[in-house]
Each structure stands twice: as structure tokens, then as C-alpha cells.
Motif scaffolding. Structure first.
Motif, PDB file in Angstrom:
ATOM      1  N   VAL A   1      81.551 116.486 -27.431  1.00 45.45           N
ATOM      2  CA  VAL A   1      81.892 115.928 -26.115  1.00 45.45           C
ATOM      3  C   VAL A   1      80.622 115.493 -25.395  1.00 45.45           C
ATOM      4  CG1 VAL A   1      82.803 116.495 -23.832  1.00 45.45           C
ATOM      5  CG2 VAL A   1      84.060 117.173 -25.876  1.00 45.45           C
ATOM      6  N   GLY A   2      79.596 116.301 -25.435  1.00 38.73           N
ATOM      7  CA  GLY A   2      78.330 115.947 -24.808  1.00 38.73           C
ATOM      8  C   GLY A   2      77.695 114.718 -25.430  1.00 38.73           C
ATOM      9  N   PHE A   3      77.850 114.574 -26.741  1.00 41.23           N
ATOM     10  CA  PHE A   3      77.317 113.400 -27.429  1.00 41.23           C
ATOM     11  C   PHE A   3      78.015 112.130 -26.954  1.00 41.23           C
ATOM     12  CE2 PHE A   3      77.504 110.498 -31.110  1.00 41.23           C
ATOM     13  CZ  PHE A   3      76.156 110.229 -31.234  1.00 41.23           C
ATOM     14  N   VAL A   4      79.339 112.167 -26.851  1.00 42.01           N
ATOM     15  CA  VAL A   4      80.099 110.998 -26.404  1.00 42.01           C
ATOM     16  C   VAL A   4      79.774 110.666 -24.948  1.00 42.01           C
ATOM     17  CG1 VAL A   4      82.426 110.123 -25.947  1.00 42.01           C
ATOM     18  CG2 VAL A   4      81.939 111.308 -28.084  1.00 42.01           C
ATOM     19  N   VAL A   5      79.673 111.680 -24.094  1.00 43.97           N
ATOM     20  CA  VAL A   5      79.312 111.447 -22.691  1.00 43.97           C
ATOM     21  C   VAL A   5      77.912 110.844 -22.606  1.00 43.97           C
ATOM     22  CG1 VAL A   5      78.783 112.595 -20.503  1.00 43.97           C
ATOM     23  CG2 VAL A   5      80.853 113.184 -21.759  1.00 43.97           C
ATOM     24  N   GLY A   6      77.001 111.323 -23.427  1.00 45.78           N
ATOM     25  CA  GLY A   6      75.658 110.765 -23.456  1.00 45.78           C
ATOM     26  C   GLY A   6      75.644 109.304 -23.866  1.00 45.78           C
ATOM     27  N   LEU A   7      76.494 108.937 -24.839  1.00 47.13           N
ATOM     28  CA  LEU A   7      76.590 107.543 -25.237  1.00 47.13           C
ATOM     29  C   LEU A   7      77.130 106.678 -24.106  1.00 47.13           C
ATOM     30  CD1 LEU A   7      77.922 107.723 -28.902  1.00 47.13           C
ATOM     31  CD2 LEU A   7      75.634 107.101 -28.145  1.00 47.13           C
ATOM     32  N   PHE A   8      78.116 107.202 -23.347  1.00 43.44           N
ATOM     33  CA  PHE A   8      78.634 106.469 -22.193  1.00 43.44           C
ATOM     34  C   PHE A   8      77.542 106.268 -21.153  1.00 43.44           C
ATOM     35  CE2 PHE A   8      83.108 107.764 -23.265  1.00 43.44           C
ATOM     36  CZ  PHE A   8      83.595 106.481 -23.368  1.00 43.44           C
ATOM     37  N   LEU A   9      76.798 107.310 -20.842  1.00 44.28           N
ATOM     38  CA  LEU A   9      75.774 107.218 -19.810  1.00 44.28           C
ATOM     39  C   LEU A   9      74.616 106.324 -20.225  1.00 44.28           C
ATOM     40  CD1 LEU A   9      75.655 110.920 -18.568  1.00 44.28           C
ATOM     41  CD2 LEU A   9      76.751 108.953 -17.465  1.00 44.28           C
ATOM     42  N   GLN A  10      74.326 106.305 -21.507  1.00 45.07           N
ATOM     43  CA  GLN A  10      73.233 105.486 -22.012  1.00 45.07           C
ATOM     44  C   GLN A  10      73.631 104.017 -22.096  1.00 45.07           C
ATOM     45  OE1 GLN A  10      71.760 107.094 -25.623  1.00 45.07           O
ATOM     46  NE2 GLN A  10      70.071 105.678 -25.791  1.00 45.07           N
TER      47      GLN A  10
ATOM     48  N   GLY B   1      86.399 100.700 -22.981  1.00 46.72           N
ATOM     49  CA  GLY B   1      87.258  99.720 -23.632  1.00 46.72           C
ATOM     50  C   GLY B   1      87.215  99.794 -25.147  1.00 46.72           C
ATOM     51  N   ASP B   2      86.194 100.423 -25.714  1.00 46.12           N
ATOM     52  CA  ASP B   2      86.114 100.580 -27.167  1.00 46.12           C
ATOM     53  C   ASP B   2      87.243 101.458 -27.700  1.00 46.12           C
ATOM     54  OD1 ASP B   2      83.868  99.018 -27.165  1.00 46.12           O
ATOM     55  OD2 ASP B   2      82.469 100.710 -27.211  1.00 46.12           O
ATOM     56  N   PHE B   3      87.774 102.332 -26.876  1.00 47.35           N
ATOM     57  CA  PHE B   3      88.854 103.222 -27.301  1.00 47.35           C
ATOM     58  C   PHE B   3      90.233 102.615 -27.071  1.00 47.35           C
ATOM     59  CE2 PHE B   3      85.472 106.339 -26.332  1.00 47.35           C
ATOM     60  CZ  PHE B   3      85.375 106.885 -27.599  1.00 47.35           C
ATOM     61  N   PHE B   4      90.336 101.616 -26.201  1.00 45.82           N
ATOM     62  CA  PHE B   4      91.625 101.088 -25.793  1.00 45.82           C
ATOM     63  C   PHE B   4      91.742  99.594 -26.096  1.00 45.82           C
ATOM     64  CE2 PHE B   4      90.678 104.612 -22.842  1.00 45.82           C
ATOM     65  CZ  PHE B   4      91.713 105.444 -23.221  1.00 45.82           C
ATOM     66  N   ARG B   5      91.561  99.231 -27.318  1.00 50.67           N
ATOM     67  CA  ARG B   5      91.716  97.834 -27.708  1.00 50.67           C
ATOM     68  C   ARG B   5      93.156  97.579 -28.142  1.00 50.67           C
ATOM     69  NH1 ARG B   5      86.118  96.797 -30.471  1.00 50.67           N
ATOM     70  NH2 ARG B   5      84.966  96.573 -28.554  1.00 50.67           N
ATOM     71  N   ALA B   6      93.539  96.327 -28.076  1.00 52.36           N
ATOM     72  CA  ALA B   6      94.872  95.953 -28.531  1.00 52.36           C
ATOM     73  C   ALA B   6      94.978  96.140 -30.035  1.00 52.36           C
ATOM     74  CB  ALA B   6      95.154  94.498 -28.159  1.00 52.36           C
ATOM     75  N   ARG B   7      96.158  96.368 -30.512  1.00 54.84           N
ATOM     76  CA  ARG B   7      96.362  96.631 -31.927  1.00 54.84           C
ATOM     77  C   ARG B   7      95.927  95.444 -32.781  1.00 54.84           C
ATOM     78  NH1 ARG B   7     101.178  99.410 -35.210  1.00 54.84           N
ATOM     79  NH2 ARG B   7      99.912 101.237 -34.906  1.00 54.84           N
TER      80      ARG B   7
END
Length: 61
Positions: free
Chosen positions: A35-44, A50-56
Motif C-alpha cells: 500500500v505504501g509503495f502504491v501511495v508513493g507512486l501516486f505522490l511521485q 485513471g490507470d485503474f479505471f480504464r474502459a474495457r
């Protein structure tokens, strides 16, 4: 800090958690680290929400 050093520190933290706290503590530390790694990627700025919620249709390309 180099990625090898970060990996070594993460491995040592998981090792200590597994040794002193058991398997449940090992899993908790691993999950919180992810979780900390993903949050760090967001902050950086390397990852966007939007990378998680793309259209099919966009994923099939």
C-alpha cells in the motif's frame, strides 16, 4: 537511495516481522508495504488514478 538498498531494508523488515510476530505479522507488513509503495507512486506522479479505471475496450489493445 538505490533500489537494492530499499529492497534489502524491506526484506529485513519482513524477516523481523516474521520472526518476532509470526506469519500474520509478516503478511501485515507485506500488505502495508505494498500500500505504501502504491501511495508513493501516486505522490511521485508515476501512477494516476485513471490507470485503474480504464474502459474495457482500452485494455484489450
Amino acid at each position: 537511495m538505490k533500489m537494492a538498498v530499499v529492497g534489502m531494508i524491506a526484506g529485513m523488515a519482513l524477516g523481523f516481522a516474521g520472526y518476532f510476530g509470526g506469519f500474520g505479522a509478516f503478511l501485515l507488513v507485506a500488505a502495508l508495504g505494498a500500500v505504501g509503495f502504491v501511495v508513493g507512486l501516486f505522490l511521485q506522479g508515476d501512477l494516476e488514478l485513471g490507470d485503474f479505471f480504464r474502459a474495457r475496450d482500452e485494455r484489450r489493445r
